[in-house]
Design an enzyme around this catalytic site. Structure first.
Site, PDB file in Angstrom:
ATOM      1  NE  ARG A  50      -2.499   5.588  -2.582  1.00 20.51           N
ATOM      2  CZ  ARG A  50      -3.291   6.445  -1.342  1.00 20.51           C
ATOM      3  NH1 ARG A  50      -2.819   6.372  -0.215  1.00 20.51           N
ATOM      4  NH2 ARG A  50      -4.515   6.270  -1.442  1.00 20.51           N
ATOM      5  CB  SER A 102      -4.906   2.743  -8.318  1.00 18.25           C
ATOM      6  OG  SER A 102      -2.850   2.769  -7.779  1.00 18.25           O
ATOM      7  CE  LYS A 136      -7.042   3.091  -0.706  1.00 19.21           C
ATOM      8  NZ  LYS A 136      -7.968   4.208  -0.820  1.00 19.21           N
TER       9      LYS A 136
END
Ligand code: TZP
Length: 205
Positions: A38, A107, A136
């Site tokens: 990622r 996700s 996040k």
């Protein structure tokens, strides 16, 4: 170890200057069963180059290689799976392109998203962030264990917990119904990523 038990999600900015492929290799040697590449800022060519550096060690370790977002790169490098994000092609399109050649993880950040992913044919969902995690914070409060449990109860496919996961938290996320955990910083930033991997595996055993 179940390949969905522990997935190292890469972020080459978090390796403290160490070569990502070397760090991943060390973790695979320690028993890591899955790696998700990622690297959001890489274009297809650089992403494929990185994946190709990892394919050999992943195969040697009989682990699973997952490519975030890019079904084209996943197919080109012979990965096992693609991880769909909210900006990726829909699951139907991924399936149409990849046929049976890739498993599909999705996700999700809500029960609705998780149920929808299952209905569309996802092989697993990755749900989070379960705990506070710096990257996040801009998106609001973490989901927490109760919501994780609700999602896990509501799905037949495996639910992988992500976000702020440490070895100390493995038991409670599993008790909430997660099949496994996906981890960035607790492994990549560790003094010894291999030791961190072994600690996760011991908690998962
Ligand atoms: N998706 C939800 S939380 C997260 C992602 C990619 C970040 C996980 O990173 P960490 O360092 O394991 O909390």
């Amino acid at each position: 170890m179940d390949e969905l038990g522990l997935c190292l999600v890469t972020d080459r900015t978090q390796t403290r200057g160490r070569d990502l492929a070397a760090v991943v290799g060390e973790c695979l040697a320690a028993g890591l069963p899955a790696v998700q590449v990622r690297e959001k800022d890489l274009g297809a060519s650089d992403l494929a180059f990185l994946c190709r550096r990892l394919v050999g060690p992943v195969r040697d370790a009989q682990a699973m290689l997952v490519v975030n977002d890019r079904v084209d790169v996943a197919l080109a490098v012979g990965a096992d799976a693609v991880q769909r994000t909210h900006t990726s092609l829909p699951v139907d399109d991924i399936r149409a392109i990849a046929g049976g050649r890739l498993r599909i993880g999705v996700s999700v950040h809500s029960l609705e998203g998780a149920v929808d992913a299952e209905l569309k044919g996802a092989d697993w969902v990755t749900y989070g962030p379960i705990y506070d995690t710096p990257s996040k914070r801009p998106y609001g409060a973490p989901q927490g264990l109760e919501r994780l449990a609700t999602v896990a109860r509501g799905l037949r496919i495996p639910v992988i917990a992500i976000g702020g996961i440490t070895p100390e938290r493995v038991k409670e996320v599993r008790a909430a119904g997660a099949r496994g955990v996906a981890v960035i910083s607790a492994i990549l930033t560790a003094d010894s990523p291999a030791t961190a991997t072994r600690r996760f595996l011991a908690e998962l055993a």
